[in-house]
Design a protein around this motif. Structure first.
Motif, PDB file in Angstrom:
ATOM      1  N   ARG A  11      34.486  32.387  45.662  1.00 19.32           N
ATOM      2  CA  ARG A  11      33.597  31.217  45.423  1.00 19.32           C
ATOM      3  C   ARG A  11      32.677  31.115  46.282  1.00 19.32           C
ATOM      4  NH1 ARG A  11      35.905  26.431  41.844  1.00 19.32           N
ATOM      5  NH2 ARG A  11      33.735  25.962  41.971  1.00 19.32           N
ATOM      6  N   MET A  12      32.949  31.215  47.520  1.00 17.13           N
ATOM      7  CA  MET A  12      32.264  31.168  48.609  1.00 17.13           C
ATOM      8  C   MET A  12      31.022  32.076  48.619  1.00 17.13           C
ATOM      9  SD  MET A  12      33.651  29.916  52.503  1.00 17.13           S
ATOM     10  CE  MET A  12      34.933  30.961  52.493  1.00 17.13           C
ATOM     11  N   ALA A  13      31.463  33.374  48.338  1.00 16.04           N
ATOM     12  CA  ALA A  13      30.560  34.561  48.272  1.00 16.04           C
ATOM     13  C   ALA A  13      29.656  34.523  47.114  1.00 16.04           C
ATOM     14  CB  ALA A  13      31.308  35.658  48.166  1.00 16.04           C
ATOM     15  N   ALA A  14      30.148  33.943  45.887  1.00 14.75           N
ATOM     16  CA  ALA A  14      29.392  33.984  44.658  1.00 14.75           C
ATOM     17  C   ALA A  14      28.390  32.947  44.807  1.00 14.75           C
ATOM     18  CB  ALA A  14      30.279  33.723  43.455  1.00 14.75           C
ATOM     19  N   ALA A  15      28.582  31.653  45.555  1.00  8.82           N
ATOM     20  CA  ALA A  15      27.660  30.657  45.823  1.00  8.82           C
ATOM     21  C   ALA A  15      26.857  31.156  46.885  1.00  8.82           C
ATOM     22  CB  ALA A  15      28.377  29.418  46.110  1.00  8.82           C
ATOM     23  N   THR A  16      27.015  31.871  48.060  1.00  2.84           N
ATOM     24  CA  THR A  16      25.869  32.199  48.870  1.00  2.84           C
ATOM     25  C   THR A  16      25.013  33.387  48.666  1.00  2.84           C
ATOM     26  OG1 THR A  16      27.837  31.381  50.423  1.00  2.84           O
ATOM     27  CG2 THR A  16      26.187  33.028  51.388  1.00  2.84           C
ATOM     28  N   LEU A  17      25.739  34.273  47.984  1.00  2.00           N
ATOM     29  CA  LEU A  17      25.109  35.802  47.877  1.00  2.00           C
ATOM     30  C   LEU A  17      24.540  35.953  46.439  1.00  2.00           C
ATOM     31  CD1 LEU A  17      27.700  38.035  49.615  1.00  2.00           C
ATOM     32  CD2 LEU A  17      25.833  36.918  50.598  1.00  2.00           C
ATOM     33  N   ARG A  18      23.428  35.261  46.089  1.00  2.00           N
ATOM     34  CA  ARG A  18      22.905  35.062  44.664  1.00  2.00           C
ATOM     35  C   ARG A  18      22.608  36.661  44.100  1.00  2.00           C
ATOM     36  NH1 ARG A  18      24.502  30.436  42.413  1.00  2.00           N
ATOM     37  NH2 ARG A  18      23.727  28.555  43.735  1.00  2.00           N
ATOM     38  N   HIS A  19      22.301  37.642  44.964  1.00  2.00           N
ATOM     39  CA  HIS A  19      21.864  38.849  44.458  1.00  2.00           C
ATOM     40  C   HIS A  19      22.886  39.859  44.781  1.00  2.00           C
ATOM     41  CE1 HIS A  19      17.886  36.784  43.743  1.00  2.00           C
ATOM     42  NE2 HIS A  19      17.949  36.634  45.034  1.00  2.00           N
ATOM     43  N   SER A  20      24.228  39.528  44.823  1.00  2.00           N
ATOM     44  CA  SER A  20      25.238  40.484  45.303  1.00  2.00           C
ATOM     45  C   SER A  20      25.453  41.200  43.969  1.00  2.00           C
ATOM     46  CB  SER A  20      26.464  39.762  45.777  1.00  2.00           C
ATOM     47  OG  SER A  20      27.577  40.718  45.927  1.00  2.00           O
ATOM     48  N   LYS A  21      25.770  42.772  43.976  1.00  3.78           N
ATOM     49  CA  LYS A  21      26.401  43.551  42.919  1.00  3.78           C
ATOM     50  C   LYS A  21      27.699  43.332  42.946  1.00  3.78           C
ATOM     51  CE  LYS A  21      22.804  46.990  44.198  1.00  3.78           C
ATOM     52  NZ  LYS A  21      22.475  48.237  44.618  1.00  3.78           N
ATOM     53  N   THR A  22      28.453  42.656  43.736  1.00  2.00           N
ATOM     54  CA  THR A  22      29.969  42.532  43.689  1.00  2.00           C
ATOM     55  C   THR A  22      30.303  41.600  42.382  1.00  2.00           C
ATOM     56  OG1 THR A  22      30.153  43.158  45.943  1.00  2.00           O
ATOM     57  CG2 THR A  22      32.122  42.149  44.941  1.00  2.00           C
ATOM     58  N   PRO A  23      31.149  41.896  41.802  1.00  3.08           N
ATOM     59  CA  PRO A  23      31.497  40.761  40.651  1.00  3.08           C
ATOM     60  C   PRO A  23      32.807  39.928  41.269  1.00  3.08           C
ATOM     61  CG  PRO A  23      32.568  42.975  40.108  1.00  3.08           C
ATOM     62  CD  PRO A  23      31.758  43.097  41.499  1.00  3.08           C
ATOM     63  N   TRP A  24      32.273  39.038  42.154  1.00  8.01           N
ATOM     64  CA  TRP A  24      33.429  38.178  42.941  1.00  8.01           C
ATOM     65  C   TRP A  24      34.481  37.712  41.872  1.00  8.01           C
ATOM     66  CZ3 TRP A  24      33.263  39.223  47.938  1.00  8.01           C
ATOM     67  CH2 TRP A  24      32.294  39.521  48.331  1.00  8.01           C
ATOM     68  N   LEU A  25      33.943  36.749  40.966  1.00  9.36           N
ATOM     69  CA  LEU A  25      35.024  36.153  40.136  1.00  9.36           C
ATOM     70  C   LEU A  25      35.767  36.902  39.277  1.00  9.36           C
ATOM     71  CD1 LEU A  25      32.411  32.860  39.420  1.00  9.36           C
ATOM     72  CD2 LEU A  25      33.906  33.285  41.309  1.00  9.36           C
ATOM     73  N   TRP A  26      35.164  37.911  38.731  1.00 14.92           N
ATOM     74  CA  TRP A  26      35.821  39.157  38.169  1.00 14.92           C
ATOM     75  C   TRP A  26      37.089  39.520  38.840  1.00 14.92           C
ATOM     76  CZ3 TRP A  26      36.640  44.228  38.594  1.00 14.92           C
ATOM     77  CH2 TRP A  26      37.147  44.847  37.404  1.00 14.92           C
ATOM     78  N   LEU A  27      36.647  39.885  40.140  1.00 17.82           N
ATOM     79  CA  LEU A  27      37.843  40.435  41.006  1.00 17.82           C
ATOM     80  C   LEU A  27      39.056  39.660  41.135  1.00 17.82           C
ATOM     81  CD1 LEU A  27      35.567  42.054  43.979  1.00 17.82           C
ATOM     82  CD2 LEU A  27      37.014  43.269  42.034  1.00 17.82           C
ATOM     83  N   VAL A  28      38.774  38.152  41.171  1.00 16.97           N
ATOM     84  CA  VAL A  28      39.983  37.269  41.392  1.00 16.97           C
ATOM     85  C   VAL A  28      40.560  36.833  40.228  1.00 16.97           C
ATOM     86  CG1 VAL A  28      39.116  36.684  43.716  1.00 16.97           C
ATOM     87  CG2 VAL A  28      38.160  35.392  41.574  1.00 16.97           C
ATOM     88  N   GLU A  29      40.119  37.439  38.968  1.00 17.77           N
ATOM     89  CA  GLU A  29      40.972  37.144  37.872  1.00 17.77           C
ATOM     90  C   GLU A  29      42.358  37.836  37.959  1.00 17.77           C
ATOM     91  OE1 GLU A  29      37.017  36.139  34.518  1.00 17.77           O
ATOM     92  OE2 GLU A  29      38.634  38.084  34.282  1.00 17.77           O
ATOM     93  N   ASP A  30      42.306  38.765  38.415  1.00 19.65           N
ATOM     94  CA  ASP A  30      43.281  39.671  38.593  1.00 19.65           C
ATOM     95  C   ASP A  30      43.160  40.509  39.817  1.00 19.65           C
ATOM     96  OD1 ASP A  30      45.266  41.834  38.493  1.00 19.65           O
ATOM     97  OD2 ASP A  30      45.163  42.123  36.156  1.00 19.65           O
TER      98      ASP A  30
END
Length: 784
Positions: A558-577
């Motif tokens: 969530r830190m990454a998703a909030a900070t890196l607005r243009h990231s290609k990494t699916p941060w929140l999807w990764l932590v679902e599982d």
């Protein structure tokens, strides 16, 4: 809290004392029944990995796989006590800063995210959304990503550490100060150019086959109690256990296994060390050289008499480089110099060398008593050289064994938590995630403190740990942290670092290792890597301490998703599982191929260790002997020479843990095996040294370090305790004495603070009432 007293402890390590201690801590935390059930799941295939030390797990055949140390860590995490917003906001941070480390820890689990309010000098409840928005705003407002620091504790899981380093590198920096910088950094830096890998080479199976186990600078009875089980079994089958330690430590003398019914019923115990050498603090390098010198002398005699060689000539010729220059450097050392620096006689040193030479398979273990010195890297390279002389690498029952601290400190480094990343790793990371990682080296721990002092670092984020208490030069470190615009701490409990904050500050509570981690994909497990490169799954069993807690991987995402607005990494999807995170780890690291399948095996799997295969990933393709001259101009040498004309007695102080402590976490005020009860401000000293300086046991002193920078660093009001320790040496607890170590005093080649070798003088405090002298002896009788 215990009554304050000093009383010699006559029992063995472990035994009924350990079981009583476990029961006491469970009761203090209000979890006698729940805690007992929780402990039975520690280090089991379907349970959680102990959040304490990194000693490996056995085959999970025993009824329980935890030790006293681990029980304290688990009970502290599973406590019934809660530091709710109401509890925390009822006190000013100024008031909290005046409380002891024990009292702060004893407040219990933090239940909701908290934000510092400067108007009231209190922490107040905030929301997760507000917290992440503040972090993102402050990070994105920096002129340069290198103005942010990202600290990591060794308790973070592989999954959290991997996401954390990915987030930070996508943000644009390699600023990764971490706990490795303060403990076993010299082990990695010493071993890698020597044997090609910065990790130990042994497994638990090797302990079953060793003829001799040499233990340097380590107190397993307090710091790694489960290791005593291996040493006990080795001792019982006749393996020589040769210990080198300045202090007499009960865990290196005798051990009663709480799982052994006969020992418990008969109050028996098993001797641990067959030989115990009390070298002088800082004398390890001289000992290593002396052991190498004795092996060479024995080999010379064997050649002259036509007997079997003592050196493993075939191993040296086939697998090593640099032997001749190394042997010349060892032969050039005199026994007089080695005696003077080690504090041991030539007879003692030769006896230890003979023990090494007579054993066919030898393991050498070491702890922070080796690593926290100025010449620790060179000392570790001499350990490797000593092993190479007789081919004790890549052989069953033999090898190098750095015994690391926190449960996943080695795994964090494997996952990329390192300020000096390898270009090949960055290439792979960038390819997998579609970005260009930063290439410039970042700040380690000491460099990060200096950067904050200099105004070059303005945001400090810590994934666990207690940075303000773990670091050296306490006043400088605290000033550095207060010089920042924002401090963020991901934690389970309140500690000293949360009172030493930036202009803005957040405390973000996370799930503990013992707790169920429920995500969109169901309950999750995380993985850790132990000291012997075994990777295994850890799954919590307790309900979370609060419904408001997030897991460490989720907080990072969530830190990454909030900070890196243009990231290609699916941060929140990764932590679902978390298996998705492990799939990405597998893509980046070849050694993790089949990661999700391998961790289904009870006990997990071992990462490849090239040195144990006699594959040497060094520039020469061989294990390399690296010579160094014997150090005779250390800060202690310099201070003694500088103050000689003033007839000032300069001691060499080592900081140590008490038995009711793990790293900076204070579980209680006792140090059972050293006979200290209810005290922490103590200094251990030889009785004859007390006479020499005209002081008495029970008197109170201030301790002042005397480094060449001329700056006064003082730790005040410590009681003198007679103890079996070499003349000229002192020991006292950290973090109380961290203030004595300047930022500039670090190990050469690793940057680790020299907390085990501090030149100090003692000043009597006549205004303080002494405790009775017969109550200030932690040794039997009036003298050692």
């Amino acid at each position: 809290m215990s009554e304050q007293k000093i009383h010699f402890y006559k029992g063995p390590a472990g035994g009924w004392g350990a079981l009583r201690s476990v029961a006491k801590h469970l009761q203090e935390q209000g979890i006698a029944v729940k805690g007992a059930k929780t402990l039975l799941s520690a280090n089991q295939p379907d349970g959680f990995d102990c959040p304490g030390c990194a000693w490996p797990d056995r085959d999970h055949r025993s009824t329980f796989e935890f030790c006293e140390n681990g029980a304290k860590a688990i009970s502290a995490e599973a406590t019934a006590k809660r530091a709710t917003p109401e509890v925390l906001s009822a006190h000013t941070v100024s008031w909290l800063a005046e409380q002891s480390d024990y009292d702060l820890e004893n407040m219990g689990r933090i239940t909701e995210p908290m934000k510092y309010d400067p108007a009231t000098d209190t922490y107040q409840r905030t929301t997760w959304d507000e917290a992440f928005a503040l972090i993102a705003a402050r990070l994105n407002a920096l002129a340069d990503p290198n103005e942010a620091l990202f600290y990591t504790s060794g308790r973070a899981s592989n999954e959290a550490a991997f996401l954390y380093q990915l987030f930070v590198r996508e943000f644009g920096t390699n600023n990764f100060p971490d706990c490795s910088n303060m403990c076993h950094e010299p082990s990695g830096q010493g071993l890698k150019p020597t044997i090609g890998i910065g990790k130990g080479t042994v497994t638990l199976h090797d302990f079953e086959k060793a003829d001799a186990i040499f233990v340097f600078g380590q107190n397993p009875g307090t710091n790694h109690p489960r290791m005593l089980g291996e040493l006990r079994e080795a001792s019982k089958r006749g393996c020589k256990i040769v210990s080198f330690n300045p202090l007499r430590e009960r865990g290196l003398e005798r051990f009663a296994d709480p799982q052994n019914k006969m020992e418990m019923a008969t109050l028996g115990s098993t001797p641990i060390s067959s030989h115990y050498f009390q070298l002088r603090i800082g004398g390890d390098m001289a000992v290593m050289k002396a052991l190498c010198k004795r092996v060479l002398e024995l080999d010379d005699a064997a050649v002259a008499q036509g007997r079997e060689r003592v050196l493993d000539v075939a191993f040296i010729e086939q697998h090593t480089a640099g032997f001749d220059a190394f042997a010349d450097s060892i032969r050039a050392e005199t026994w007089e110099a080695l005696e003077a620096e080690s504090g041991l006689s030539q007879e003692q040193l030769c006896a230890a060398g003979d023990l090494y030479a007579e054993a066919k398979r030898v393991i050498i273990c070491w702890g922070m008593g080796i690593t926290q010195h100025q010449h620790s890297v060179a000392t570790i390279q001499h350990i490797a050289a000593l092993l190479m002389l007789r081919g004790n690498l890549g052989r069953e029952g033999a090898g190098a064994c750095p015994v690391r601290g926190h449960s996943n400190v080695q795994g964090d480094r494997t996952m990329g938590i390192y300020e000096k990343p390898a270009p090949a790793f960055l290439d792979r990371l960038g390819k997998v995630f579609g970005f260009e990682p930063p290439r410039a080296h970042g700040y380690g721990t000491v460099e990060a403190i200096q950067a904050m002092l200099d105004g070059k670092a303005k945001v400090f984020i810590a994934l666990g740990g207690n940075f303000a208490s773990a670091t050296p030069d306490t006043l400088a470190t605290w000033k550095a942290l207060r010089n920042t615009d924002l401090t963020v701490h991901v934690t389970t409990k309140f500690n000293r670092s949360h009172t030493i904050h930036g202009k803005d500050a957040l405390v973000l509570p996370c799930l503990g290792r013992t707790e169920i981690d429920m995500q969109a994909g169901g309950p999750q497990g995380v993985t850790v890597e132990d000291s012997m490169s075994m990777v295994h799954i850890s799954s919590g069993m307790n309900a979370p301490a609060s419904e408001h807690l997030l897991s460490e991987p989720m907080i990072v995402a969530r830190m990454a998703a909030a900070t890196l607005r243009h990231s290609k990494t699916p941060w929140l999807w990764l932590v679902e599982d978390y298996s998705r995170i492990r799939d990405k780890i597998e893509e980046v690291f070849d050694d993790f191929k089949g990661f999700n399948e391998k961790i289904k095996t009870p006990g997990g799997f071992r990462l490849r260790n090239t040195a144990s295969e006699r594959v040497w990933a060094t520039p020469t393709g061989k294990a390399t002997f690296i010579p160094y001259a014997l150090p005779t101009d250390t800060p202690v040498h310099q201070a003694r020479e500088r103050l000689r004309e003033h007839k000032t007695v300069v001691f060499n102080l080592a900081t140590v843990r008490s038995h009711d402590q793990y790293n900076t976490t204070i579980y209680g005020m006792d140090d059972r095996y050293r006979g200290v009860w209810g005290h922490r401000r103590v200094v251990f000293i030889h009785p004859e040294d007390l006479k020499a300086i005209g002081m008495k046991a029970g008197e109170w002193v201030d301790i002042t370090s005397v480094f060449s920078d001329g700056q006064e660093r003082r730790a005040e009001k410590f009681v003198l305790i007679e103890y079996d320790i070499p003349r000229g040496c002192l020991a006292s607890y950290f973090p109380e004495t961290n203030s004595l170590v300047p930022l500039s005093s670090v190990s050469i080649g690793a940057g680790t603070p020299t907390s085990k070798s501090i030149p100090v003088v003692l000043t009597l405090r006549p205004q303080d009432t002494p405790i009775p002298q017969d109550q200030a002896r932690s040794v039997e009788g009036a003298a050692v």
